[in-house]
Scaffold this motif. Structure first.
Motif, PDB file in Angstrom:
ATOM      1  N   ILE B  21       0.840  -1.202   0.000  1.00  0.00           N
ATOM      2  CA  ILE B  21       0.000   0.000   0.000  1.00  0.00           C
ATOM      3  C   ILE B  21       0.877   1.256   0.000  1.00  0.00           C
ATOM      4  CG2 ILE B  21      -1.629   1.322   1.450  1.00  0.00           C
ATOM      5  CD1 ILE B  21      -3.046  -1.385   1.993  1.00  0.00           C
ATOM      6  N   ASN B  24       2.630   1.412  -3.491  1.00  0.00           N
ATOM      7  CA  ASN B  24       1.745   1.825  -4.580  1.00  0.00           C
ATOM      8  C   ASN B  24       1.438   3.312  -4.499  1.00  0.00           C
ATOM      9  OD1 ASN B  24       1.820  -0.753  -5.445  1.00  0.00           O
ATOM     10  ND2 ASN B  24      -0.285  -1.279  -4.953  1.00  0.00           N
ATOM     11  N   THR B  25       1.291   3.818  -3.279  1.00  0.00           N
ATOM     12  CA  THR B  25       1.068   5.250  -3.109  1.00  0.00           C
ATOM     13  C   THR B  25       2.312   6.034  -3.534  1.00  0.00           C
ATOM     14  OG1 THR B  25      -0.346   4.718  -1.237  1.00  0.00           O
ATOM     15  CG2 THR B  25       0.292   7.012  -1.462  1.00  0.00           C
ATOM     16  N   ALA B  28       2.718   5.947  -7.251  1.00  0.00           N
ATOM     17  CA  ALA B  28       1.707   6.818  -7.864  1.00  0.00           C
ATOM     18  C   ALA B  28       2.050   8.291  -7.652  1.00  0.00           C
ATOM     19  CB  ALA B  28       0.328   6.504  -7.293  1.00  0.00           C
ATOM     20  N   ALA B  70     -14.205  -4.413  -0.656  1.00  0.00           N
ATOM     21  CA  ALA B  70     -15.316  -3.459  -0.719  1.00  0.00           C
ATOM     22  C   ALA B  70     -14.836  -2.013  -0.867  1.00  0.00           C
ATOM     23  CB  ALA B  70     -16.185  -3.605   0.518  1.00  0.00           C
ATOM     24  N   VAL B  71     -13.601  -1.720  -0.435  1.00  0.00           N
ATOM     25  CA  VAL B  71     -13.084  -0.357  -0.568  1.00  0.00           C
ATOM     26  C   VAL B  71     -12.028  -0.268  -1.684  1.00  0.00           C
ATOM     27  CG1 VAL B  71     -13.650   0.349   1.774  1.00  0.00           C
ATOM     28  CG2 VAL B  71     -11.414  -0.655   1.329  1.00  0.00           C
ATOM     29  N   GLY B  72     -12.037  -1.251  -2.577  1.00  0.00           N
ATOM     30  CA  GLY B  72     -11.229  -1.170  -3.793  1.00  0.00           C
ATOM     31  C   GLY B  72      -9.854  -1.805  -3.742  1.00  0.00           C
ATOM     32  N   ILE B  73      -9.499  -2.436  -2.612  1.00  0.00           N
ATOM     33  CA  ILE B  73      -8.172  -3.059  -2.510  1.00  0.00           C
ATOM     34  C   ILE B  73      -8.305  -4.545  -2.852  1.00  0.00           C
ATOM     35  CG2 ILE B  73      -6.184  -3.509  -1.006  1.00  0.00           C
ATOM     36  CD1 ILE B  73      -7.156  -1.069   0.680  1.00  0.00           C
ATOM     37  N   GLN B  82      -0.288  -4.970  -9.215  1.00  0.00           N
ATOM     38  CA  GLN B  82      -0.498  -3.532  -9.395  1.00  0.00           C
ATOM     39  C   GLN B  82       0.801  -2.770  -9.074  1.00  0.00           C
ATOM     40  OE1 GLN B  82      -2.969  -1.456  -6.412  1.00  0.00           O
ATOM     41  NE2 GLN B  82      -4.256  -0.880  -8.132  1.00  0.00           N
ATOM     42  N   LEU B  86       3.103  -0.443 -11.510  1.00  0.00           N
ATOM     43  CA  LEU B  86       3.461   0.938 -11.154  1.00  0.00           C
ATOM     44  C   LEU B  86       4.985   1.131 -11.115  1.00  0.00           C
ATOM     45  CD1 LEU B  86       0.788   1.532  -8.360  1.00  0.00           C
ATOM     46  CD2 LEU B  86       1.039   2.956 -10.383  1.00  0.00           C
TER      47      LEU B  86
END
Lengths: 73, 133
Positions: B21, B24-25, B28, B70-73, B82, B86
């Motif tokens: 996480i 990826n942040t 990005a 549910a929150v996109g992860i 992913q 990136l």
């Protein structure tokens, strides 16, 4: 406004990951509207803008919903 | 644009996701990211990786995964993929691969085998180094 990214319901890091992807599709000077309701985004989006050099033109708060306006560098 | 290094020494669900996480942040945001997996972390960069929550919480891994979805992860492999898309760089510690019985062919694609000296070189060149568990 040239584009809207609806990131409602997504939590960190997905709004930022999708924002970075979306910005690549846009041209310099275009304005992106980002809709997000992750509480972390309030600090994350300005931090991301300051690190990437895209200009944060404004934020609107409507309850839990945040609307960011970002001008592409 | 910064260079960021991370070291992961545990293989549980929480220690698996946190670096991804963060990475990826960072990626990005235009950062160059290098993650070095050592000891129990090594299995996280193998094809068989399927991290579970630690101890008794192990039983709740599926529930956690569902909430994250549910929150996109995505699931672990999706999030790993992913990160690679990136441009995040992944390394397995050469010594612990041996200790953990991990062979080069067990590693996920584009995971490089690295020794401590080579990783330390990356770390001293970085603006930030994070140690994950």
């Amino acid at each position: 406004m040239d584009a809207t990214l609806d990131a409602k319901g997504l939590m960190c890091p997905m709004p930022i990951v999708q924002l970075a992807k979306k910005v690549k599709e846009l041209k310099s000077g275009q304005v992106l509207e980002l809709l997000v309701d992750d509480v972390g985004a309030k600090e994350d989006v300005p931090a991301w803008c300051s690190r990437t050099g895209h200009q944060l033109m404004g934020v609107e708060e409507e309850g839990k919903l945040l609307k960011f306006y970002i001008k592409i560098k | 644009m910064a260079k960021i290094c991370m070291v992961v020494s545990e293989g549980t669900f929480d220690k698996a996701y946190m670096p991804l996480i963060m990475a990826n942040t960072a990626a990005a945001s235009g950062d160059e990211v290098h993650i070095f997996y050592s000891f129990f972390g090594t299995k996280l960069v193998t094809k068989k990786a399927n991290p579970k929550l630690p101890g008794m919480f192990r039983l709740f891994t599926g529930m956690f995964q569902k909430k994250m979805k549910a929150v996109g992860i995505g699931n672990y492999m999706e999030t790993f993929k992913q990160a690679q898309e990136l441009g995040v760089n992944f390394y397995a510690c050469s010594t612990t691969m041996d200790l953990m019985g991990v062979k080069k062919e067990d590693l996920l694609p584009n995971v490089k085998v690295l020794g401590a000296a080579a990783f330390l070189k990356l770390a001293v060149e970085s603006e930030a180094t994070l140690f994950i568990g």
